[in-house]
Design a protein around this motif. Structure first.
Motif, mmCIF file in Angstrom:
data_model
loop_
_atom_site.group_PDB
_atom_site.id
_atom_site.type_symbol
_atom_site.label_atom_id
_atom_site.label_comp_id
_atom_site.label_asym_id
_atom_site.label_seq_id
_atom_site.Cartn_x
_atom_site.Cartn_y
_atom_site.Cartn_z
ATOM 1 N N MET A 1 9.404 -49.670 53.564
ATOM 2 C CA MET A 1 8.545 -50.366 52.647
ATOM 3 C C MET A 1 9.338 -50.635 51.371
ATOM 4 S SD MET A 1 4.898 -49.239 51.049
ATOM 5 C CE MET A 1 4.057 -49.085 52.570
ATOM 6 N N SER A 2 9.213 -51.859 50.845
ATOM 7 C CA SER A 2 9.958 -52.205 49.639
ATOM 8 C C SER A 2 9.009 -52.225 48.435
ATOM 9 C CB SER A 2 10.640 -53.559 49.787
ATOM 10 O OG SER A 2 9.660 -54.545 49.907
ATOM 11 N N THR A 3 9.559 -51.938 47.270
ATOM 12 C CA THR A 3 8.785 -51.925 46.037
ATOM 13 C C THR A 3 9.308 -53.010 45.111
ATOM 14 O OG1 THR A 3 8.530 -49.541 46.244
ATOM 15 C CG2 THR A 3 8.076 -50.510 44.095
ATOM 16 N N ILE A 4 8.373 -53.811 44.591
ATOM 17 C CA ILE A 4 8.755 -54.871 43.660
ATOM 18 C C ILE A 4 8.402 -54.402 42.257
ATOM 19 C CG2 ILE A 4 8.322 -57.245 42.939
ATOM 20 C CD1 ILE A 4 7.606 -57.847 45.848
ATOM 21 N N VAL A 5 9.375 -54.439 41.389
ATOM 22 C CA VAL A 5 9.170 -54.016 40.016
ATOM 23 C C VAL A 5 9.314 -55.232 39.124
ATOM 24 C CG1 VAL A 5 10.005 -52.546 38.158
ATOM 25 C CG2 VAL A 5 10.071 -51.730 40.529
#
Length: 71
Positions: A1-5
């Motif tokens: 799972m990727s996290t967008i900041v």
């Protein structure tokens, strides 16, 4: 799972309008409001611009809504 900041931009500002651009529209809008209040509140009797009861009957419900007496 990727996290967008998301990073906030430090050069974010609201545009400003000079008074010389707003003033003509504000004056025109104010004059239209005064004209509308005249027709709703005082267009009958001695200050009547138009003869007859056409304007009075057209704005009759608006007069009651705004609290102007008419009968």
């Amino acid at each position: 799972m990727s996290t967008i900041v998301a990073t906030p931009d430090s050069d974010l500002s609201l545009p400003t309008l000079p008074l010389s651009e707003i003033l003509p529209c504000a004056i025109f809008g104010g004059l239209l409001m005064l004209l509308a209040i005249y027709f709703v509140g005082a267009e009958q009797g001695a200050t009547s611009v138009f003869s007859g009861m056409y304007v009075h009957e057209f704005v009759h419900d608006g007069r009651h809504l705004l609290g102007f007496p008419c009968h």
